[in-house]
Design an enzyme around this catalytic site. Structure first.
Site, PDB file in Angstrom:
ATOM      1  N   ASP A 179      43.619  32.281  40.686  1.00 26.99           N
ATOM      2  CA  ASP A 179      42.479  32.076  39.798  1.00 26.99           C
ATOM      3  C   ASP A 179      42.983  32.077  38.355  1.00 26.99           C
ATOM      4  O   ASP A 179      43.814  32.891  37.970  1.00 26.99           O
ATOM      5  CB  ASP A 179      41.449  33.197  39.994  1.00 26.99           C
ATOM      6  CG  ASP A 179      40.102  32.844  39.374  1.00 26.99           C
ATOM      7  OD1 ASP A 179      39.140  32.642  40.133  1.00 26.99           O
ATOM      8  OD2 ASP A 179      40.028  32.762  38.125  1.00 26.99           O
ATOM      9  N   ILE A 180      42.467  31.157  37.549  1.00 30.42           N
ATOM     10  CA  ILE A 180      42.930  31.001  36.169  1.00 30.42           C
ATOM     11  C   ILE A 180      42.491  32.189  35.299  1.00 30.42           C
ATOM     12  O   ILE A 180      43.102  32.435  34.241  1.00 30.42           O
ATOM     13  CB  ILE A 180      42.417  29.659  35.585  1.00 30.42           C
ATOM     14  CG1 ILE A 180      43.276  29.207  34.419  1.00 30.42           C
ATOM     15  CG2 ILE A 180      40.951  29.754  35.189  1.00 30.42           C
ATOM     16  CD1 ILE A 180      43.001  27.779  33.990  1.00 30.42           C
ATOM     17  N   ASN A 199      30.795  33.204  46.387  1.00 32.01           N
ATOM     18  CA  ASN A 199      29.521  33.187  45.684  1.00 32.01           C
ATOM     19  C   ASN A 199      28.751  31.927  46.060  1.00 32.01           C
ATOM     20  O   ASN A 199      29.333  30.836  46.142  1.00 32.01           O
ATOM     21  CB  ASN A 199      29.762  33.226  44.164  1.00 32.01           C
ATOM     22  CG  ASN A 199      30.403  34.525  43.723  1.00 32.01           C
ATOM     23  OD1 ASN A 199      30.058  35.595  44.218  1.00 32.01           O
ATOM     24  ND2 ASN A 199      31.342  34.454  42.786  1.00 32.01           N
ATOM     25  N   GLY A 232      26.662  33.948  40.821  1.00 31.93           N
ATOM     26  CA  GLY A 232      27.809  33.754  39.937  1.00 31.93           C
ATOM     27  C   GLY A 232      28.658  32.546  40.263  1.00 31.93           C
ATOM     28  O   GLY A 232      29.743  32.397  39.706  1.00 31.93           O
ATOM     29  N   HIS A 282      34.799  28.108  47.860  1.00 38.18           N
ATOM     30  CA  HIS A 282      36.061  28.839  47.665  1.00 38.18           C
ATOM     31  C   HIS A 282      35.853  30.293  48.044  1.00 38.18           C
ATOM     32  O   HIS A 282      34.794  30.868  47.799  1.00 38.18           O
ATOM     33  CB  HIS A 282      36.561  28.725  46.220  1.00 38.18           C
ATOM     34  CG  HIS A 282      35.535  29.002  45.172  1.00 38.18           C
ATOM     35  ND1 HIS A 282      34.552  28.088  44.831  1.00 38.18           N
ATOM     36  CD2 HIS A 282      35.315  30.083  44.391  1.00 38.18           C
ATOM     37  CE1 HIS A 282      33.789  28.594  43.883  1.00 38.18           C
ATOM     38  NE2 HIS A 282      34.223  29.817  43.599  1.00 38.18           N
ATOM     39  N   HIS A 317      37.254  33.921  47.100  1.00 36.12           N
ATOM     40  CA  HIS A 317      38.065  34.733  46.196  1.00 36.12           C
ATOM     41  C   HIS A 317      38.786  35.788  47.037  1.00 36.12           C
ATOM     42  O   HIS A 317      38.125  36.588  47.721  1.00 36.12           O
ATOM     43  CB  HIS A 317      37.181  35.464  45.181  1.00 36.12           C
ATOM     44  CG  HIS A 317      36.428  34.590  44.236  1.00 36.12           C
ATOM     45  ND1 HIS A 317      36.862  34.330  42.952  1.00 36.12           N
ATOM     46  CD2 HIS A 317      35.244  33.934  44.370  1.00 36.12           C
ATOM     47  CE1 HIS A 317      35.984  33.558  42.331  1.00 36.12           C
ATOM     48  NE2 HIS A 317      34.989  33.296  43.171  1.00 36.12           N
TER      49      HIS A 317
HETATM   50  P1  AMP Z   1      32.900  31.073  41.085  1.00 35.93           P
HETATM   51  O1  AMP Z   1      32.447  31.591  39.736  1.00 35.93           O
HETATM   52  O2  AMP Z   1      32.676  32.003  42.226  1.00 35.93           O
HETATM   53  O3  AMP Z   1      32.369  29.677  41.326  1.00 35.93           O
HETATM   54  O4  AMP Z   1      34.483  30.962  40.979  1.00 35.93           O
HETATM   55  C1  AMP Z   1      35.129  29.934  40.286  1.00 35.93           C
HETATM   56  C2  AMP Z   1      36.461  30.464  39.865  1.00 35.93           C
HETATM   57  O5  AMP Z   1      37.286  29.368  39.505  1.00 35.93           O
HETATM   58  C3  AMP Z   1      36.419  31.399  38.650  1.00 35.93           C
HETATM   59  O6  AMP Z   1      36.895  32.698  39.026  1.00 35.93           O
HETATM   60  C4  AMP Z   1      37.339  30.721  37.630  1.00 35.93           C
HETATM   61  O7  AMP Z   1      38.126  31.630  36.903  1.00 35.93           O
HETATM   62  C5  AMP Z   1      38.185  29.813  38.522  1.00 35.93           C
HETATM   63  N1  AMP Z   1      38.741  28.634  37.881  1.00 35.93           N
HETATM   64  C6  AMP Z   1      38.117  27.775  37.041  1.00 35.93           C
HETATM   65  N2  AMP Z   1      38.965  26.787  36.681  1.00 35.93           N
HETATM   66  C7  AMP Z   1      40.140  27.027  37.302  1.00 35.93           C
HETATM   67  C8  AMP Z   1      41.414  26.365  37.324  1.00 35.93           C
HETATM   68  N3  AMP Z   1      41.641  25.243  36.630  1.00 35.93           N
HETATM   69  N4  AMP Z   1      42.394  26.909  38.063  1.00 35.93           N
HETATM   70  C9  AMP Z   1      42.191  28.046  38.765  1.00 35.93           C
HETATM   71  N5  AMP Z   1      41.012  28.708  38.800  1.00 35.93           N
HETATM   72  C10 AMP Z   1      40.005  28.208  38.069  1.00 35.93           C
END
Ligand code: AMP
Ligand code: ZN
Length: 122
Positions: free
Chosen positions: A38-39, A95, A101, A108, A110
């Protein structure tokens, strides 16, 4: 109209990561699933495990996705072992929708670990 076997959405961030258009350091890739950090990590280990196929969220899953769902969880467990957090324990979260959230509308999981987790989540 027939539904393509591997649906993608060119406007979707995670579809673009799967396609290699946006960089990510894959820690796992196979024919159904990829995993990458995760970024914005919220735990010492925070990895996203996603299907290659564009599925909006867990709410959109059907029986036709059973292989993909099985693989998502099997890969999460494998990546947790490889990250050294399996014995201590870890959390798997997906989520669904804005109130929960969800910010990226591509399914995905987490995988979070490396610290103690509280319950219930905020
Ligand atoms: P959610 O909020 O459950 O939809 O999770 C989306 C996740 O994607 C968040 O934790 C972000 O930090 C992560 N995210 C967004 N852009 C990227 C990216 N380019 N590379 C890796 N993770 C990302
Ligand atoms: Zn997508």
């Amino acid at each position: 109209m027939t539904t393509p076997s591997v649906a993608t959405d060119p406007a979707c961030l995670f579809c673009r990561i799967v396609a290699g258009e946006i960089p990510a350091a894959f820690v796992h890739e196979d024919d159904l699933v990829v995993a990458f950090p995760d970024i914005a990590p919220r735990a010492p280990t925070h990895i996203l495990v996603i299907p290659r196929q564009h599925i909006v969220s867990a709410a959109a899953l059907t029986d036709a996705d059973s292989s993909t769902v099985g693989r998502l969880f099997a890969v999460a467990a494998q990546v947790a072992r490889e990250a050294g957090i399996a014995d201590a324990g870890y959390r798997l979260v997906t989520n669904v929708g804005r109130a929960a959230g969800q910010t990226v509308d591509h399914l995905h999981i987490h995988l979070m670990g490396g610290r103690s987790m509280t319950w219930p989540p905020g």
